[in-house]
Design a protein around this motif. Structure first.
Motif, mmCIF file in Angstrom:
data_model
loop_
_atom_site.group_PDB
_atom_site.id
_atom_site.type_symbol
_atom_site.label_atom_id
_atom_site.label_comp_id
_atom_site.label_asym_id
_atom_site.label_seq_id
_atom_site.Cartn_x
_atom_site.Cartn_y
_atom_site.Cartn_z
ATOM 1 N N SER A 83 20.759 52.627 13.721
ATOM 2 C CA SER A 83 21.933 52.443 14.569
ATOM 3 C C SER A 83 21.531 52.708 16.016
ATOM 4 O O SER A 83 20.479 53.299 16.278
ATOM 5 C CB SER A 83 23.068 53.378 14.134
ATOM 6 N N PRO A 84 22.351 52.248 16.971
ATOM 7 C CA PRO A 84 22.029 52.480 18.375
ATOM 8 C C PRO A 84 21.757 53.956 18.646
ATOM 9 O O PRO A 84 22.443 54.835 18.119
ATOM 10 C CB PRO A 84 23.280 51.993 19.107
ATOM 11 N N GLY A 85 20.696 54.197 19.413
ATOM 12 C CA GLY A 85 20.296 55.559 19.728
ATOM 13 C C GLY A 85 19.093 56.033 18.934
ATOM 14 O O GLY A 85 18.395 56.959 19.343
ATOM 15 N N ASP A 86 18.824 55.397 17.772
ATOM 16 C CA ASP A 86 17.641 55.749 16.987
ATOM 17 C C ASP A 86 16.384 55.317 17.735
ATOM 18 O O ASP A 86 16.374 54.284 18.408
ATOM 19 C CB ASP A 86 17.649 55.058 15.620
ATOM 20 N N VAL A 87 15.322 56.083 17.603
ATOM 21 C CA VAL A 87 14.033 55.736 18.202
ATOM 22 C C VAL A 87 13.157 55.169 17.092
ATOM 23 O O VAL A 87 13.035 55.768 16.023
ATOM 24 C CB VAL A 87 13.369 56.963 18.858
ATOM 25 N N LEU A 132 3.051 47.841 18.174
ATOM 26 C CA LEU A 132 3.381 46.791 19.135
ATOM 27 C C LEU A 132 4.527 47.177 20.055
ATOM 28 O O LEU A 132 4.530 46.807 21.230
ATOM 29 C CB LEU A 132 3.746 45.493 18.396
ATOM 30 N N HIS A 133 5.529 47.875 19.499
ATOM 31 C CA HIS A 133 6.715 48.241 20.268
ATOM 32 C C HIS A 133 7.175 49.631 19.853
ATOM 33 O O HIS A 133 7.053 50.029 18.698
ATOM 34 C CB HIS A 133 7.865 47.251 20.033
ATOM 35 N N ARG A 134 7.755 50.366 20.819
ATOM 36 C CA ARG A 134 8.340 51.677 20.553
ATOM 37 C C ARG A 134 9.500 51.841 21.509
ATOM 38 O O ARG A 134 9.363 51.571 22.703
ATOM 39 C CB ARG A 134 7.325 52.787 20.790
ATOM 40 N N GLY A 135 10.645 52.246 21.003
ATOM 41 C CA GLY A 135 11.772 52.437 21.904
ATOM 42 C C GLY A 135 13.042 52.810 21.179
ATOM 43 O O GLY A 135 13.067 53.030 19.968
ATOM 44 N N THR A 136 14.111 52.835 21.963
ATOM 45 C CA THR A 136 15.426 53.235 21.473
ATOM 46 C C THR A 136 16.238 52.004 21.095
ATOM 47 O O THR A 136 16.331 51.050 21.872
ATOM 48 C CB THR A 136 16.168 54.031 22.563
ATOM 49 N N VAL A 137 16.840 52.032 19.902
ATOM 50 C CA VAL A 137 17.679 50.934 19.425
ATOM 51 C C VAL A 137 18.923 50.840 20.305
ATOM 52 O O VAL A 137 19.588 51.843 20.566
ATOM 53 C CB VAL A 137 18.093 51.161 17.952
ATOM 54 N N THR A 138 19.221 49.615 20.774
ATOM 55 C CA THR A 138 20.424 49.398 21.575
ATOM 56 C C THR A 138 21.494 48.630 20.814
ATOM 57 O O THR A 138 22.675 48.775 21.095
ATOM 58 C CB THR A 138 20.097 48.638 22.882
ATOM 59 N N ASP A 139 21.086 47.805 19.833
ATOM 60 C CA ASP A 139 22.037 47.007 19.061
ATOM 61 C C ASP A 139 21.389 46.604 17.746
ATOM 62 O O ASP A 139 20.164 46.455 17.685
ATOM 63 C CB ASP A 139 22.439 45.761 19.846
ATOM 64 N N VAL A 140 22.197 46.416 16.697
ATOM 65 C CA VAL A 140 21.682 46.061 15.373
ATOM 66 C C VAL A 140 22.531 44.932 14.791
ATOM 67 O O VAL A 140 23.754 44.969 14.868
ATOM 68 C CB VAL A 140 21.726 47.279 14.412
ATOM 69 N N HIS A 160 22.820 43.879 11.287
ATOM 70 C CA HIS A 160 22.425 44.237 9.919
ATOM 71 C C HIS A 160 22.290 43.020 9.018
ATOM 72 O O HIS A 160 21.332 42.924 8.253
ATOM 73 C CB HIS A 160 23.435 45.208 9.309
ATOM 74 N N ASN A 161 23.237 42.092 9.091
ATOM 75 C CA ASN A 161 23.231 40.952 8.173
ATOM 76 C C ASN A 161 22.075 39.989 8.430
ATOM 77 O O ASN A 161 21.761 39.166 7.585
ATOM 78 C CB ASN A 161 24.559 40.203 8.234
ATOM 79 N N GLN A 162 21.422 40.083 9.592
ATOM 80 C CA GLN A 162 20.301 39.201 9.915
ATOM 81 C C GLN A 162 18.962 39.929 9.944
ATOM 82 O O GLN A 162 17.927 39.309 10.173
ATOM 83 C CB GLN A 162 20.552 38.526 11.262
ATOM 84 N N GLY A 163 18.957 41.252 9.743
ATOM 85 C CA GLY A 163 17.718 42.014 9.758
ATOM 86 C C GLY A 163 17.090 42.109 11.136
ATOM 87 O O GLY A 163 15.878 42.212 11.265
ATOM 88 N N LEU A 164 17.934 42.078 12.178
ATOM 89 C CA LEU A 164 17.464 42.113 13.557
ATOM 90 C C LEU A 164 17.956 43.361 14.268
ATOM 91 O O LEU A 164 19.025 43.878 13.962
ATOM 92 C CB LEU A 164 17.974 40.892 14.329
ATOM 93 N N LEU A 165 17.164 43.818 15.233
ATOM 94 C CA LEU A 165 17.627 44.886 16.100
ATOM 95 C C LEU A 165 16.997 44.722 17.470
ATOM 96 O O LEU A 165 15.956 44.105 17.622
ATOM 97 C CB LEU A 165 17.304 46.266 15.511
ATOM 98 N N TRP A 166 17.686 45.232 18.466
ATOM 99 C CA TRP A 166 17.214 45.194 19.843
ATOM 100 C C TRP A 166 16.875 46.613 20.267
ATOM 101 O O TRP A 166 17.574 47.556 19.920
ATOM 102 C CB TRP A 166 18.291 44.650 20.776
ATOM 103 N N ILE A 167 15.778 46.733 21.027
ATOM 104 C CA ILE A 167 15.376 48.042 21.545
ATOM 105 C C ILE A 167 15.067 47.930 23.033
ATOM 106 O O ILE A 167 14.789 46.845 23.538
ATOM 107 C CB ILE A 167 14.135 48.607 20.815
ATOM 108 N N MET A 168 15.104 49.065 23.708
ATOM 109 C CA MET A 168 14.526 49.184 25.048
ATOM 110 C C MET A 168 13.126 49.716 24.808
ATOM 111 O O MET A 168 12.946 50.867 24.411
ATOM 112 C CB MET A 168 15.331 50.145 25.927
#
Length: 85
Positions: free
Chosen positions: A16-20, A30-38, A40-48
């Motif tokens: 969920s948003p806020g998870d690292v 390849l990437h490390r950061g904080t989740v900004t949006d998820v 769930h039904n598409q298996g996608l998430l956005w991070i900073m």
């Protein structure tokens, strides 16, 4: 000490948003950061992404995504992106 398996996330359902998180392919970080949006039904998430400084779209079908310990910055270093508050 916590093992990497304890941080494993499955298809974004546990995230969920806020998870690292860390995203790897073939064991390479390849990437490390904080989740900004998820999406769930598409298996996608956005991070900073703290490695690249930009917002990234991560796909669970292409990457091994695991939870990571929260990032802690020294008090005199500003965060890599604006913090609401």
């Amino acid at each position: 000490m916590t093992t990497q398996e304890e941080f494993a996330a499955t298809a974004g359902e546990d995230l969920s948003p806020g998870d690292v998180v860390e995203a790897r392919r073939g064991g390479r970080l390849l990437h490390r950061g904080t989740v900004t949006d998820v999406a769930h039904n598409q298996g996608l998430l956005w991070i900073m992404d703290t490695l690249t400084g930009g917002r990234r779209l991560l796909d669970h079908s292409e990457l091994e995504i695991t939870r990571a310990p929260a990032l802690e910055l020294p008090a005199d270093v500003p965060p890599p992106f604006p913090v609401a508050g």
